[in-house]
Design a protein around this motif. Structure first.
Motif, PDB file in Angstrom:
ATOM      1  N   VAL A  84     -19.761  14.671 -44.153  1.00 16.99           N
ATOM      2  CA  VAL A  84     -19.179  14.051 -42.965  1.00 16.99           C
ATOM      3  C   VAL A  84     -17.671  13.986 -43.203  1.00 16.99           C
ATOM      4  N   THR A  85     -16.920  14.571 -42.299  1.00 15.18           N
ATOM      5  CA  THR A  85     -15.472  14.662 -42.463  1.00 15.18           C
ATOM      6  C   THR A  85     -14.777  13.849 -41.372  1.00 15.18           C
ATOM      7  N   LEU A  86     -13.776  13.082 -41.774  1.00 16.78           N
ATOM      8  CA  LEU A  86     -12.996  12.273 -40.848  1.00 16.78           C
ATOM      9  C   LEU A  86     -11.572  12.804 -40.785  1.00 16.78           C
ATOM     10  N   ARG A  93     -10.636  14.410 -44.247  1.00 17.68           N
ATOM     11  CA  ARG A  93     -11.056  13.750 -45.483  1.00 17.68           C
ATOM     12  C   ARG A  93     -12.574  13.586 -45.465  1.00 17.68           C
ATOM     13  N   ALA A  94     -13.222  14.003 -46.546  1.00 15.17           N
ATOM     14  CA  ALA A  94     -14.679  13.933 -46.626  1.00 15.17           C
ATOM     15  C   ALA A  94     -15.121  12.524 -46.988  1.00 15.17           C
ATOM     16  N   LEU A  95     -16.114  12.021 -46.271  1.00 17.62           N
ATOM     17  CA  LEU A  95     -16.710  10.726 -46.576  1.00 17.62           C
ATOM     18  C   LEU A  95     -17.723  10.916 -47.701  1.00 17.62           C
ATOM     19  N   PRO A  96     -17.602  10.183 -48.803  1.00 14.47           N
ATOM     20  CA  PRO A  96     -18.546  10.369 -49.914  1.00 14.47           C
ATOM     21  C   PRO A  96     -19.984  10.159 -49.469  1.00 14.47           C
ATOM     22  N   PRO A  97     -20.949  10.871 -50.050  1.00 13.64           N
ATOM     23  CA  PRO A  97     -22.361  10.716 -49.660  1.00 13.64           C
ATOM     24  C   PRO A  97     -22.878   9.335 -50.030  1.00 13.64           C
ATOM     25  N   GLY A  98     -24.022   8.992 -49.424  1.00 14.71           N
ATOM     26  CA  GLY A  98     -24.674   7.719 -49.726  1.00 14.71           C
ATOM     27  C   GLY A  98     -24.350   6.614 -48.750  1.00 14.71           C
ATOM     28  N   VAL A 103     -20.732   2.852 -43.921  1.00 14.11           N
ATOM     29  CA  VAL A 103     -20.637   1.748 -44.882  1.00 14.11           C
ATOM     30  C   VAL A 103     -20.970   2.293 -46.268  1.00 14.11           C
ATOM     31  N   PRO A 104     -20.005   2.276 -47.199  1.00 11.27           N
ATOM     32  CA  PRO A 104     -20.244   2.880 -48.512  1.00 11.27           C
ATOM     33  C   PRO A 104     -20.857   1.884 -49.491  1.00 11.27           C
ATOM     34  N   PRO A 105     -21.886   2.269 -50.230  1.00 12.74           N
ATOM     35  CA  PRO A 105     -22.446   1.338 -51.210  1.00 12.74           C
ATOM     36  C   PRO A 105     -21.536   1.119 -52.411  1.00 12.74           C
ATOM     37  N   ASP A 106     -20.668   2.094 -52.697  1.00 14.45           N
ATOM     38  CA  ASP A 106     -19.811   2.007 -53.888  1.00 14.45           C
ATOM     39  C   ASP A 106     -18.361   2.262 -53.487  1.00 14.45           C
ATOM     40  N   PRO A 107     -17.534   1.219 -53.406  1.00 12.19           N
ATOM     41  CA  PRO A 107     -16.132   1.416 -53.008  1.00 12.19           C
ATOM     42  C   PRO A 107     -15.374   2.383 -53.905  1.00 12.19           C
ATOM     43  N   SER A 108     -15.756   2.472 -55.186  1.00 15.23           N
ATOM     44  CA  SER A 108     -15.022   3.353 -56.089  1.00 15.23           C
ATOM     45  C   SER A 108     -15.112   4.814 -55.664  1.00 15.23           C
ATOM     46  N   ALA A 109     -16.173   5.174 -54.907  1.00 19.44           N
ATOM     47  CA  ALA A 109     -16.309   6.561 -54.447  1.00 19.44           C
ATOM     48  C   ALA A 109     -15.213   6.942 -53.460  1.00 19.44           C
ATOM     49  N   LEU A 110     -14.546   5.941 -52.880  1.00 15.04           N
ATOM     50  CA  LEU A 110     -13.487   6.216 -51.911  1.00 15.04           C
ATOM     51  C   LEU A 110     -12.135   6.427 -52.566  1.00 15.04           C
ATOM     52  N   GLU A 111     -12.025   6.128 -53.848  1.00 15.01           N
ATOM     53  CA  GLU A 111     -10.742   6.263 -54.529  1.00 15.01           C
ATOM     54  C   GLU A 111     -10.280   7.717 -54.503  1.00 15.01           C
ATOM     55  N   VAL A 155     -13.752  -1.057 -41.192  1.00 17.75           N
ATOM     56  CA  VAL A 155     -14.476  -0.951 -39.924  1.00 17.75           C
ATOM     57  C   VAL A 155     -13.851   0.126 -39.051  1.00 17.75           C
ATOM     58  N   ASP A 156     -12.523   0.109 -38.926  1.00 21.40           N
ATOM     59  CA  ASP A 156     -11.844   1.051 -38.036  1.00 21.40           C
ATOM     60  C   ASP A 156     -11.852   2.479 -38.572  1.00 21.40           C
ATOM     61  N   ARG A 157     -11.764   2.634 -39.894  1.00 22.53           N
ATOM     62  CA  ARG A 157     -11.572   3.963 -40.470  1.00 22.53           C
ATOM     63  C   ARG A 157     -12.865   4.616 -40.959  1.00 22.53           C
ATOM     64  N   LEU A 158     -13.895   3.809 -41.230  1.00 23.97           N
ATOM     65  CA  LEU A 158     -15.140   4.364 -41.768  1.00 23.97           C
ATOM     66  C   LEU A 158     -16.308   4.232 -40.799  1.00 23.97           C
ATOM     67  N   VAL A 159     -16.492   3.038 -40.234  1.00 20.44           N
ATOM     68  CA  VAL A 159     -17.667   2.768 -39.399  1.00 20.44           C
ATOM     69  C   VAL A 159     -17.448   3.242 -37.971  1.00 20.44           C
ATOM     70  N   GLU A 160     -16.309   2.912 -37.392  1.00 23.49           N
ATOM     71  CA  GLU A 160     -16.061   3.213 -35.982  1.00 23.49           C
ATOM     72  C   GLU A 160     -16.196   4.683 -35.636  1.00 23.49           C
ATOM     73  N   PRO A 161     -15.642   5.619 -36.450  1.00 24.85           N
ATOM     74  CA  PRO A 161     -15.768   7.027 -36.037  1.00 24.85           C
ATOM     75  C   PRO A 161     -17.208   7.520 -35.972  1.00 24.85           C
ATOM     76  N   LEU A 162     -18.083   7.011 -36.849  1.00 27.41           N
ATOM     77  CA  LEU A 162     -19.485   7.431 -36.779  1.00 27.41           C
ATOM     78  C   LEU A 162     -20.171   6.831 -35.564  1.00 27.41           C
ATOM     79  N   LEU A 163     -19.893   5.561 -35.286  1.00 33.82           N
ATOM     80  CA  LEU A 163     -20.454   4.955 -34.078  1.00 33.82           C
ATOM     81  C   LEU A 163     -19.861   5.588 -32.826  1.00 33.82           C
TER      82      LEU A 163
END
Length: 441
Positions: A84-86, A93-98, A103-111, A155-163
């Motif tokens: 999933v690319t934003l 920028r690719a959204l890490p899997p999972g 909503v990411p389960p592991d914030p470190s994956a976004l680093e 919310v604005d950068r990760l959740v909103e685009p998918l919704l």
């Protein structure tokens, strides 16, 4: 055998007719000159192109099972693998899997992804240390709940685009329970949402969606054939009334038809108009559903153009970016058919509360400008098409589930008359089919 009239020939109405086979004589009345609703496949530069829904949700069974039941099993295709690319802050920028709807389960994956700023990422890391009581009984918006848990930037950068890609909606108004049910279920008991995401059972690795070779419009046609129902297009229903123990369905062109039961498989605003005199409370509830105007701009480029496109199958755009395009799909790459033909790219535009340009030429220019800004230089298109969907997406605003329950309850005193469609159990094809099964059951 009972006679049932299904009003609406989109996938909901067709699935309703199919589920009634052998149990009732079904007649489907469609006001348009074609069946399928938002399952519309056209041709652009000689290539079949979906102008509405272009995939079937595969994480739930209804759509895939129905496609197999009506003879399209061999034509189901998984999309090409890709993240999933934003399109955010000037880059793809690719959204890490999972993640679950962003909503990411592991914030470190976004680093290092650039999806969140350092303050935004630091705020997200705090989630597991914040007090988290059980989700309260009242319905809350996605933003109201998740901002307190994840921070507004997430919310604005990760959740909103998918919704936004699903509902074209506003996170400040969309219901958490209705639009983000899996997240609401995990949040319900309280405690850390991210920890609950990590602890949930692993799902089998499989495609989230599946496509139909030749386009999803084939599904509508196949369901119509397999239903055995009488299907009439170009028939607009003008009124419903009950008389002599039967339903009288008045039409603008075919006179008055009689049935033992009626399934209203039309948008909420259309159902509200038909029910205004019969069930005012149901009509009021249905009429309160907001809808977003959307449009799809399909562009065919010379063969080989897909080789120069960025990795992945397309991208989503956060509303805070202020772009016209909310999503783009590289159809030729995603579905890998037809090989060797033009490269087809599809752009989706339109958000709740916003007005689309009146000119198709302006819509096309906006889409092409955003595509070039995100994906790099693109040649002049060989052909383009604009498909508009006025009031195309119902908005699952806070209180939506209660509103729909009130509409259904207001119909219980009437002889068999039920509701189905995108306003009831979700806007996707699988959810519409599920609502049809509920209605006919």
């Amino acid at each position: 055998m009972r006679r049932v009239i299904v009003i609406g020939g989109g996938i909901s109405g067709l699935a309703a007719a199919w589920s009634l086979r052998g149990r009732a004589e079904a007649t489907v009345l469609e006001a348009d000159d074609r069946i399928g609703g938002k399952l519309r496949t056209g041709t652009l530069a000689g290539v079949p192109v979906d102008e509405g829904a272009e995939s079937l949700m595969a994480l739930r069974p209804e759509a895939v099972d129905l496609a197999q039941a009506v003879g399209l099993g061999a034509d189901l295709r998984d999309p090409a693998p890709g993240p999933v690319t934003l399109w955010s802050r000037g880059a793809l920028r690719a959204l890490p899997p999972g993640h679950v709807m962003g909503v990411p389960p592991d914030p470190s994956a976004l680093e290092g992804t650039g999806l969140l700023s350092e303050p935004g990422l630091a705020r997200l890391r705090q989630e597991e240390t914040l007090p988290a009581p059980p989700l309260e009984a009242r319905d809350v918006s996605v933003a109201e709940y998740l901002t307190g848990r994840l921070g507004r930037e997430a919310v604005d950068r990760l959740v909103e685009p998918l919704l936004g890609g699903v509902y074209a909606g506003e996170v400040d108004r969309l219901s958490l329970r209705s639009a983000l049910g899996p997240v609401a279920a995990l949040a319900g008991p309280g405690g850390s949402l991210l920890a609950a995401l990590r602890d949930r059972p692993a799902r089998p690795a499989r495609a989230v969606v599946r496509g139909v070779t030749g386009g999803t419009g084939r599904l509508a046609a196949a369901v119509a054939r397999a239903s055995g129902a009488r299907i009439e297009t170009g028939v607009r229903v003008t009124a419903l009334r009950r008389a002599g123990g039967a339903w009288r369905v008045a039409t603008a062109s075919s006179g008055v038809l009689t049935a033992d039961a009626v399934v209203l498989a039309v948008p909420a605003h259309a159902a509200a108009r038909l029910l205004a005199g019969l069930a005012p409370e149901a009509a009021e509830a249905l009429g309160g559903v907001r809808h977003a105007d959307t449009a799809v701009v399909s562009l065919a480029f010379p063969p080989g153009t897909e080789a120069g496109l960025p990795p992945g199958n397309g991208f989503l755009v956060p509303a805070v970016e202020g772009r016209a395009v909310k999503a783009a799909t590289y159809l030729s790459r995603k579905w890998a058919w037809p090989a060797g033909g033009p490269c087809v790219v599809r752009a989706s535009l339109g958000r709740a509360g916003a007005t689309l340009p009146r000119s198709d030429a302006e819509l096309t220019a906006l889409a092409l400008a955003d595509l070039r800004a995100a994906a790099g230089p693109l040649p002049a298109p060989l052909a383009t098409r604009v498909t508009r969907w006025p009031a195309g997406l119902p908005q699952y605003d806070t209180g939506h589930a209660t509103r729909m329950a009130r509409a259904r309850a207001a119909l219980t005193d009437l002889p068999p008359l039920t509701l189905c469609g995108a306003a009831h159990q979700g806007v996707g094809i699988a959810a519409c089919i599920a609502s049809a099964y509920t209605a006919t059951r």
